[in-house]
Design a protein around this motif. Structure first.
Motif, PDB file in Angstrom:
ATOM      1  N   TYR A 201      94.472  61.984 -72.861  1.00 14.49           N
ATOM      2  CA  TYR A 201      94.607  61.032 -71.771  1.00 14.49           C
ATOM      3  C   TYR A 201      95.541  61.647 -70.707  1.00 14.49           C
ATOM      4  CZ  TYR A 201      92.661  57.583 -75.058  1.00 14.49           C
ATOM      5  OH  TYR A 201      91.848  56.910 -75.930  1.00 14.49           O
ATOM      6  N   HIS A 202      94.996  62.687 -70.060  1.00 11.49           N
ATOM      7  CA  HIS A 202      95.800  63.345 -69.021  1.00 11.49           C
ATOM      8  C   HIS A 202      94.871  64.126 -68.104  1.00 11.49           C
ATOM      9  CE1 HIS A 202      95.263  67.202 -71.127  1.00 11.49           C
ATOM     10  NE2 HIS A 202      95.618  66.549 -72.249  1.00 11.49           N
ATOM     11  N   ALA A 203      95.428  64.519 -66.988  1.00  7.13           N
ATOM     12  CA  ALA A 203      94.690  65.346 -66.020  1.00  7.13           C
ATOM     13  C   ALA A 203      94.612  66.764 -66.537  1.00  7.13           C
ATOM     14  CB  ALA A 203      95.374  65.301 -64.670  1.00  7.13           C
ATOM     15  N   ALA A 204      93.793  67.553 -65.908  1.00  7.63           N
ATOM     16  CA  ALA A 204      93.611  68.926 -66.345  1.00  7.63           C
ATOM     17  C   ALA A 204      94.896  69.705 -66.147  1.00  7.63           C
ATOM     18  CB  ALA A 204      92.476  69.575 -65.592  1.00  7.63           C
TER      19      ALA A 204
ATOM     20  N   ASP B  54      95.252  76.933 -69.413  1.00  2.10           N
ATOM     21  CA  ASP B  54      95.016  76.567 -70.811  1.00  2.10           C
ATOM     22  C   ASP B  54      96.347  76.389 -71.520  1.00  2.10           C
ATOM     23  OD1 ASP B  54      92.361  76.831 -70.284  1.00  2.10           O
ATOM     24  OD2 ASP B  54      92.073  78.739 -71.331  1.00  2.10           O
ATOM     25  N   THR B  55      96.401  75.318 -72.317  1.00  2.21           N
ATOM     26  CA  THR B  55      97.657  75.022 -72.974  1.00  2.21           C
ATOM     27  C   THR B  55      97.384  74.473 -74.371  1.00  2.21           C
ATOM     28  OG1 THR B  55      99.704  73.743 -72.839  1.00  2.21           O
ATOM     29  CG2 THR B  55      97.702  72.704 -72.006  1.00  2.21           C
ATOM     30  N   ALA B  56      98.422  74.614 -75.224  1.00  4.32           N
ATOM     31  CA  ALA B  56      98.281  74.133 -76.606  1.00  4.32           C
ATOM     32  C   ALA B  56      98.389  72.627 -76.672  1.00  4.32           C
ATOM     33  CB  ALA B  56      99.324  74.785 -77.492  1.00  4.32           C
ATOM     34  N   ALA B  57      99.062  72.011 -75.715  1.00  2.00           N
ATOM     35  CA  ALA B  57      99.225  70.557 -75.711  1.00  2.00           C
ATOM     36  C   ALA B  57      99.665  70.120 -74.327  1.00  2.00           C
ATOM     37  CB  ALA B  57     100.231  70.120 -76.758  1.00  2.00           C
ATOM     38  N   SER B  58      99.423  68.847 -74.036  1.00  2.00           N
ATOM     39  CA  SER B  58      99.801  68.309 -72.746  1.00  2.00           C
ATOM     40  C   SER B  58     100.362  66.915 -72.941  1.00  2.00           C
ATOM     41  CB  SER B  58      98.597  68.256 -71.804  1.00  2.00           C
ATOM     42  OG  SER B  58      98.029  69.531 -71.618  1.00  2.00           O
ATOM     43  N   ASP B  59     101.153  66.507 -71.939  1.00  2.00           N
ATOM     44  CA  ASP B  59     101.574  65.129 -71.970  1.00  2.00           C
ATOM     45  C   ASP B  59     100.351  64.233 -71.830  1.00  2.00           C
ATOM     46  OD1 ASP B  59     104.170  65.934 -72.188  1.00  2.00           O
ATOM     47  OD2 ASP B  59     104.582  65.810 -70.026  1.00  2.00           O
TER      48      ASP B  59
ATOM     49  N   VAL C 105      93.481  51.737 -73.690  1.00  2.00           N
ATOM     50  CA  VAL C 105      94.065  51.640 -72.340  1.00  2.00           C
ATOM     51  C   VAL C 105      94.157  52.994 -71.660  1.00  2.00           C
ATOM     52  CG1 VAL C 105      95.370  49.549 -72.858  1.00  2.00           C
ATOM     53  CG2 VAL C 105      96.387  51.787 -73.341  1.00  2.00           C
ATOM     54  N   GLY C 106      94.227  54.056 -72.475  1.00  2.00           N
ATOM     55  CA  GLY C 106      94.366  55.369 -71.867  1.00  2.00           C
ATOM     56  C   GLY C 106      93.061  55.990 -71.461  1.00  2.00           C
TER      57      GLY C 106
ATOM     58  N   VAL D  13      78.404  69.291 -87.626  1.00  2.00           N
ATOM     59  CA  VAL D  13      79.415  69.435 -86.565  1.00  2.00           C
ATOM     60  C   VAL D  13      79.728  68.059 -85.984  1.00  2.00           C
ATOM     61  CG1 VAL D  13      78.707  71.791 -85.967  1.00  2.00           C
ATOM     62  CG2 VAL D  13      77.682  69.828 -84.788  1.00  2.00           C
ATOM     63  N   ALA D  14      80.900  67.983 -85.363  1.00  2.00           N
ATOM     64  CA  ALA D  14      81.326  66.739 -84.695  1.00  2.00           C
ATOM     65  C   ALA D  14      81.856  67.106 -83.312  1.00  2.00           C
ATOM     66  CB  ALA D  14      82.379  66.024 -85.514  1.00  2.00           C
ATOM     67  N   ARG D  15      81.557  66.215 -82.381  1.00  2.00           N
ATOM     68  CA  ARG D  15      82.086  66.366 -81.018  1.00  2.00           C
ATOM     69  C   ARG D  15      82.859  65.098 -80.675  1.00  2.00           C
ATOM     70  NH1 ARG D  15      77.193  69.095 -80.852  1.00  2.00           N
ATOM     71  NH2 ARG D  15      77.264  71.156 -79.822  1.00  2.00           N
ATOM     72  N   VAL D  16      84.107  65.330 -80.249  1.00  2.00           N
ATOM     73  CA  VAL D  16      84.946  64.216 -79.800  1.00  2.00           C
ATOM     74  C   VAL D  16      85.170  64.400 -78.301  1.00  2.00           C
ATOM     75  CG1 VAL D  16      87.153  63.030 -80.023  1.00  2.00           C
ATOM     76  CG2 VAL D  16      86.052  64.036 -82.050  1.00  2.00           C
ATOM     77  N   THR D  17      84.627  63.458 -77.522  1.00  2.00           N
ATOM     78  CA  THR D  17      84.708  63.564 -76.058  1.00  2.00           C
ATOM     79  C   THR D  17      85.670  62.505 -75.514  1.00  2.00           C
ATOM     80  OG1 THR D  17      82.428  64.370 -75.993  1.00  2.00           O
ATOM     81  CG2 THR D  17      83.391  63.535 -73.913  1.00  2.00           C
ATOM     82  N   THR D  18      86.681  62.992 -74.800  1.00  2.00           N
ATOM     83  CA  THR D  18      87.652  62.079 -74.178  1.00  2.00           C
ATOM     84  C   THR D  18      87.381  62.027 -72.680  1.00  2.00           C
ATOM     85  OG1 THR D  18      89.331  62.645 -75.821  1.00  2.00           O
ATOM     86  CG2 THR D  18      90.097  61.586 -73.777  1.00  2.00           C
ATOM     87  N   THR D  19      87.276  60.824 -72.158  1.00  2.00           N
ATOM     88  CA  THR D  19      87.108  60.617 -70.713  1.00  2.00           C
ATOM     89  C   THR D  19      88.355  59.907 -70.188  1.00  2.00           C
ATOM     90  OG1 THR D  19      84.721  60.466 -70.967  1.00  2.00           O
ATOM     91  CG2 THR D  19      85.681  59.588 -68.921  1.00  2.00           C
ATOM     92  N   TYR D  20      89.015  60.598 -69.254  1.00  2.00           N
ATOM     93  CA  TYR D  20      90.257  60.053 -68.698  1.00  2.00           C
ATOM     94  C   TYR D  20      90.083  59.904 -67.186  1.00  2.00           C
ATOM     95  CZ  TYR D  20      95.078  59.940 -67.052  1.00  2.00           C
ATOM     96  OH  TYR D  20      96.260  59.615 -66.386  1.00  2.00           O
ATOM     97  N   VAL D  21      90.391  58.738 -66.680  1.00  2.00           N
ATOM     98  CA  VAL D  21      90.295  58.467 -65.240  1.00  2.00           C
ATOM     99  C   VAL D  21      91.723  58.476 -64.654  1.00  2.00           C
ATOM    100  CG1 VAL D  21      89.570  56.856 -63.475  1.00  2.00           C
ATOM    101  CG2 VAL D  21      88.211  57.119 -65.587  1.00  2.00           C
ATOM    102  N   HIS D  22      91.920  59.362 -63.687  1.00  2.00           N
ATOM    103  CA  HIS D  22      93.240  59.515 -63.038  1.00  2.00           C
ATOM    104  C   HIS D  22      93.136  59.078 -61.591  1.00  2.00           C
ATOM    105  CE1 HIS D  22      97.075  61.220 -61.833  1.00  2.00           C
ATOM    106  NE2 HIS D  22      96.436  61.950 -60.882  1.00  2.00           N
TER     107      HIS D  22
END
Length: 480
Positions: A379-382, A386-391, A423-424, A443-452
Motif C-alpha cells: 500500500y504505497h507508491a512506486a 528497487d527496494t527490499a521493503a517500503s513504507d 482501507v489501504g 503457482v499463486a499471484r498476489v496483486t496489490t492495487t494502491y490508489v495514491h
C-alpha cells in the motif's frame, strides 16, 4: 423215509398132518389146535373161572436165553416190506400212467432250467458293475474359471447308479448313472449319462458309448476378486451399455477410467441362487483433480458352463463429475518475481505466502475453492528504485477467500478471488494448478492495487500503483 409199519408175518404152508397119539383127540392138547382169539381149556381146570387177557406183542415176548434174533430173519422181513412197496408203486404207475409221464416231463424241465440258469447271464447288470463302468468310461468334465472365477482342479468323488432296467425293444439293459466331481475351491460338477449293456457269454458287457451325457456345475464360493479387478475394463463397457453412453457426448466411463485404480468388495455369495454382488470403486486421480465411479455388479454362476458372468451393473450418480478434493490442504509459496508499474518492492520475498484450501464445491455449475491466505500487500507508491521493503508494506494473515474457476484449458485450472476490501487498497489472489507441460505445476499471484492521490500544478488527481508478486506453491505435506 417213513418207518416200516409192523406187518403180520404170513403163516407158513402146512405140512403133512402128524399122526395122533394118545390123548390127541382131547381139545386144546397142543398149541396148534388152539384157534387165535379163542380160549383154551387146560386139563384139570375145567371148572376154574376163565380170565381173559390181551395178547402179548411179539416184540415184547421174552427171548429164550442164549438165542438172539437171526440176521436172516431181519433181512428177510425188510426185503418182504420193500418188495411190497415196489409192487404197490408199480401198480400206482400202471394205474396213473399219464400223471407219471407229466411228473417225469416236469422233472426233466426243471433240470434243464437249472442248467440254463447256471450258465446264463443274470437278469440285469449288477450295481457294482455299472458303477465301475461309469467311473472308467465317463471322462472328468473340463473346468475353466473364465474371466471372474477361481482356478480349481476337480476329480471324481462318487458314482450314483440311479436305475437299471431292460430295454424291451432290444433286450439290452439300460443304466442311468450320475458321477459327482469336486475340487478344493468350491467348484463341483454332476455328470449324468445312460449306459447300455448286452448279455454276452453268460455275462453283461458295456456296449457303445455313453448316451445322453449332460453336465451341471455348482459352486459354494464366490468370484475371484483379483480377477474381477483385472477384467474391470469389460465391466466398464457393460456399464456404458447400461447407461446408453456409447453414443453420448464426452468421454464414456471406459475412456474416463482407463487405467484407473480399482477396489473391489464382494458380498457373501448366495449358494442357493448361485449369485453374488461386488461393489467396485474406480478412482482416477491427478495432482489436482479426482474422478470416482462407484458401481454394484451382479454376477451369476452358470450351471451350463461353470463360469461366473455379469448379470447386471448399477452405477451411482456423479461418476463423470470431477472432484477438486486433491487441492485441499496447505500450500506454502516461495517468492519468484514481481511485476510493477515502476520500480519494484520486494518485501514479499521475505514475507512469503501461505494458502490454506479447506474446501471445494460446485455452485451453480461453477467450481470453487475456499480457505485462508497470509502474505503482504503493498500500500504505497512506486519506490524510486528497487527496494527490499517500503513504507506501506502491510502484512495480512488468515484472510478468508473463495476463489472461482475462471479458466480451464490444456490441463490448467485457474482460480481467482478478491480479498475483502481494505482501507489501504485491494488485493486479489490467483491460483493456477497444472499446465500442458507440467501437470504438477502450482503457482499463486498476489496483486496489490494502491490508489495514491497526487497533484500536478496544484491540480489533484488519483494515481494507481500495481504490484504483482509471483509465488511457486508446494503442498506442505509434500514439502515435508
Amino acid at each position: 423215509m417213513a418207518e416200516p409199519e409192523d406187518m403180520p408175518l404170513e403163516p407158513e404152508q402146512a405140512g403133512p398132518e402128524p399122526s395122533k397119539g394118545p390123548g390127541d383127540d382131547a381139545p386144546g392138547t397142543t398149541p396148534d389146535d388152539t384157534i387165535a382169539g379163542e380160549t383154551a381149556e387146560l386139563p384139570g381146570h375145567e371148572d376154574a373161572p376163565t380170565e381173559r387177557r390181551p395178547p402179548v406183542a411179539a416184540a415184547d415176548a421174552p427171548q429164550p436165553e442164549g438165542e438172539p434174533p437171526r440176521l436172516r430173519d431181519v433181512t428177510g422181513t425188510i426185503g418182504d416190506y420193500l418188495r411190497s412197496r415196489l409192487t404197490a408203486l408199480a401198480g400206482a404207475v400202471r394205474a396213473h400212467r399219464l400223471a407219471a409221464a407229466l411228473v417225469a416231463v416236469a422233472a426233466i424241465a426243471a433240470v434243464v432250467a437249472a442248467v440254463a440258469l447256471a450258465t446264463s447271464a443274470p437278469s440285469l447288470p449288477s450295481e457294482e458293475l455299472v458303477s465301475d463302468d461309469a467311473a472308467a468310461r465317463l471322462e472328468t468334465p473340463a473346468y475353466s474359471s473364465g474371466s471372474f472365477g477361481r482356478d480349481d482342479i476337480i476329480v471324481p468323488r462318487e458314482v450314483d447308479v440311479r436305475s437299471i432296467a431292460r430295454d424291451g425293444s432290444t433286450g439290452e439293459a439300460v443304466a442311468d448313472v450320475m458321477v459327482t466331481y469336486s475340487g478344493s475351491h468350491g467348484i463341483s460338477a454332476e455328470k449324468a449319462a445312460t449306459l447300455r449293456y448286452s448279455a454276452t457269454g453268460g455275462a453283461w458287457a458295456l456296449v457303445g458309448e455313453p448316451e445322453n451325457v449332460r453336465v451341471s456345475w455348482h459352486t459354494t464360493e464366490g468370484v475371484d476378486e483379483e480377477r474381477v479387478i483385472k477384467n474391470a475394463g469389460s465391466i466398464l463397457e457393460r456399464a456404458d451399455r447400461a447407461l446408453g453412453q456409447d453414443d453420448a457426448e464426452g468421454p464414456t466411463l471406459s475412456e474416463l477410467y482407463a487405467g484407473a485404480s480399482v477396489q473391489a468388495e464382494a458380498s457373501a455369495p448366495d449358494v442357493e441362487s448361485q449369485t453374488q454382488v461386488v461393489e467396485l470403486l474406480f478412482t482416477r486421480e491427478s495432482a489436482y483433480e479426482r474422478y470416482e465411479c462407484r458401481m454394484a455388479v451382479s454376477f451369476a454362476f452358470r450351471s451350463a458352463s461353470g463360469q461366473w458372468e455379469i448379470e447386471g451393473v448399477s452405477v451411482e450418480d456423479g461418476a463423470r463429475e470431477r472432484s477438486l478434493e486433491p487441492l485441499v490442504g496447505t500450500w506454502t509459496g516461495t517468492f519468484q518475481s514481481q511485476e510493477a508499474d515502476g520500480e519494484k518492492c520486494l518485501a514479499a520475498r521475505g514475507a512469503g505466502l501461505v494458502v490454506t484450501i479447506s474446501s471445494v464445491r460446485s455452485e451453480a455449475g461453477v467450481e470453487q475453492v475456499s480457505g485462508t491466505v497470509s502474505g503482504v500487500a503493498h500500500y504505497h507508491a512506486a519506490p524510486s528504485s528497487d527496494t527490499a521493503a517500503s513504507d506501506g508494506d502491510t502484512p495480512f494473515s488468515d484472510v478468508p477467500f473463495t476463489a472461482a474457476l475462471v479458466e480451464e484449458s490444456d490441463g490448467t485450472l485457474v482460480f481467482e478471488s478478491a480479498l475483502p476490501e481494505d482501507v489501504g487498497g485491494t488485493v486479489t489472489l490467483s491460483l493456477t494448478f497444472g499446465s500442458a507441460d507440467d501437470p504438477s505445476r502450482a503457482v499463486a499471484r498476489v496483486t496489490t492495487t494502491y490508489v495514491h492521490e497526487g497533484s500536478f500544478f496544484f491540480v489533484p488527481f488519483d494515481e494507481t500503483f500495481t504490484y504483482e508478486d509471483l509465488f511457486s506453491l508446494v503442498r506442505s505435506a509434500d514439502a515435508e
